[in-house]
Design an enzyme around this catalytic site. Sequence first.
Site, PDB file in Angstrom:
ATOM      1  N   LEU A 613       7.238  14.448 -13.274  1.00 48.70           N
ATOM      2  CA  LEU A 613       6.286  13.397 -13.421  1.00 48.70           C
ATOM      3  C   LEU A 613       5.272  13.417 -12.266  1.00 48.70           C
ATOM      4  CD1 LEU A 613       9.079  10.889 -14.788  1.00 48.70           C
ATOM      5  CD2 LEU A 613       7.411  11.993 -16.163  1.00 48.70           C
ATOM      6  N   ASP A 614       4.165  13.264 -12.573  1.00 48.40           N
ATOM      7  CA  ASP A 614       2.819  13.329 -11.520  1.00 48.40           C
ATOM      8  C   ASP A 614       2.031  12.106 -11.822  1.00 48.40           C
ATOM      9  OD1 ASP A 614       1.206  13.664  -9.820  1.00 48.40           O
ATOM     10  OD2 ASP A 614       0.959  16.000 -10.223  1.00 48.40           O
ATOM     11  N   SER A 615       1.868  11.068 -11.053  1.00 50.24           N
ATOM     12  CA  SER A 615       0.969  10.182 -11.575  1.00 50.24           C
ATOM     13  C   SER A 615      -0.248  10.179 -11.067  1.00 50.24           C
ATOM     14  CB  SER A 615       1.594   8.888 -10.696  1.00 50.24           C
ATOM     15  OG  SER A 615       1.598   8.673  -9.317  1.00 50.24           O
TER      16      SER A 615
END
EC number: 3.4.23.-
Length: 701
Positions: A613-615
Amino acid sequence: MEAVIKVISSACKTYCGKTSPSKKEIGAMLSLLQKEGLLMSPSDLYSPGSWDPITAALSQRAMVLGKSGELKTWGLVLGALKAAREEQVTSEQAKFWLGLGGGRVSPPGPECIEKPATERRIDKGEEVGETTVQRDAKMAPEETATPKTVGTSCYHCGTAIGCNCATASAPPPPYVGSGLYPSLAGVGEQQGQGGDTPRGAEQPRAEPGHAGLAPGPALTDWARIREELASTGPPVVAMPVVIKTEGPAWTPLEPKLITRLADTVRTKGLRSPITMAEVEALMSSPLLPHDVTNLMRVILGPAPYALWMDAWGVQLQTVIAAATRDPRHPANGQGRGERTNLDRLKGLADGMVGNPQGQAALLRPGELVAITASALQAFREVARLAEPAGPWADITQGPSESFVDFANRLIKAVEGSDLPPSARAPVIIDCFRQKSQPDIQQLIRAAPSTLTTPGEIIKYVLDRQKIAPLTDQGIAAAMSSAIQPLVMAVVNRERDGQTGSGGRARRLCYTCGSPGHYQAQCPKKRKSGNSRERCQLCDGMGHNAKQCRRRDSNQGQRPGRGLSSGPWPVSEQPAVSLAMTMEHKDRPLVRVILTNTGSHPVKQRSVYITALLDSGADITIISEEDWPTDWPVVDTANPQIHGIGGGIPMRKSRDMIELGVINRDGSLERPLLLFPAVAMVRGSILGRDCLQGLGLRLTNL
């Protein structure tokens, strides 16, 4: 032997009390005596002449082998037999002195009075000792010599020696009976010789003070009666029918067993192995129709009971058809009596309706066996109809389900299906290869060809998982170790570019793209209504990124400036940043299921991957290592993704992909439909487009 065991057991309980041996011990002792040749038949144990050899043989065996179990049992049995013999002799003596007649003790003759039976000694050379041989061989009786006299006066004339009263009457010939009743062994021998009085003839009672004999008993040939009964076959009575002194009697089933069975059916179901085991144990012995119908009415509901009645009737019709073809069928009583019919098997014949005692008295053993077997088979059929098993073809291993749980569900469904037993094992193995998770499928494909049973496959998979566990935690640890160098590189670059008080790192501005300040502090920040506003996507003036017409085509490019500036320098901060922190390096890794919704034929519609998960990433990127090779992809207008190391070639999925995130407890988040990018990256990344669609935040993980 059963009759002898019952007689001896009853005598032991009467004369030995609590120390009496069990029927099993008595039966084992009788079998040993017959095996050693000490008894020709179990009834020979009643003969006193066989007691001393048995005692000597068992004593010697106990000293040689050191086993005293049979000797102890024989001691108790011998004491009971002696006590019963003495009591019987005393009773017969009392009958004689009271003038009642009968008994083993013969009335005194005109010559003398014999000693009591307990005081006589039998020599091997005397003729009296031949009675045992004569009884076993069942020879014709012979005249015996006058028994020895004792030193007392004659009962009739009072003469001490030389009494001639023996000629006053002619006694009947001696009776030679079998060993069934030892009290009759010697009757006739004690009555002297001579005379033609037929055996069993009534003798006139001697009046007091007159010479003569008391009338003897009317003897019955019990040996012949026993042979006739043995030729007809002993009656076989099944539980719960028991034998009492007045004949067969019905005993109801144990209520506790029925209650426990009903609870098992209610909690486990009809198809449960526990239920079937309890039903088979309760019906292991033949039952009456009354007990069978009441038992099924208790454990089955109305609908299953109606199904069972129909199935039971079909099974009974099969029995009747077999009995009609074979007159000696067990249900016909081996050809004795009338043939069986449906009313008899259902307990509806005359004298049986609602009368378990009548059923116990009128039904044959073969009919009881057929009734119980048919009822049990009908119960098995009802269990398959009332509770059908789920289709085994639809069972697949869940994302968070262990292989053992998956195997349990699959094997239970296959065994409950209508497949023949020979085809179940191959079907289970084939489902293991096709319905399990991809990592398990790879293990099974690599398994040796010698594994041919489901148990061997399960053991092989479990052993391999112990060596290299294929869990989400293991995959997450591997991914974190793989991208840890990238994270360290980003941290080092940020540390080198620190400015301002407190050493606070200044990142790139999303408005102007310059380092050293944030978007909120950007001096070039424009109001949304300003016509001179610069677009972050195309770098044009007069509109923002939301209003940009090239928004869809530019997905994946760095927002803001730099479309024509070429690859990004390595020293600058990349747009696709890694949100993984050193304190919680394994938290952003999640398990994801990808499903191809297109119409293009593919080998696998769904695959499981582990993604980050990479914002900081704008779009979702699937690694080519995770992307199935047969899923179609197309080229895009912007064929590169700018990130660490410059531009990365990118393609896009031709079909819409359904993406679902699997939580730690195994549940699924709301799925999302998108066209993900496919590139040669180290690991798959879920960007902001996926996080916003799923409503996820890194702080929620």
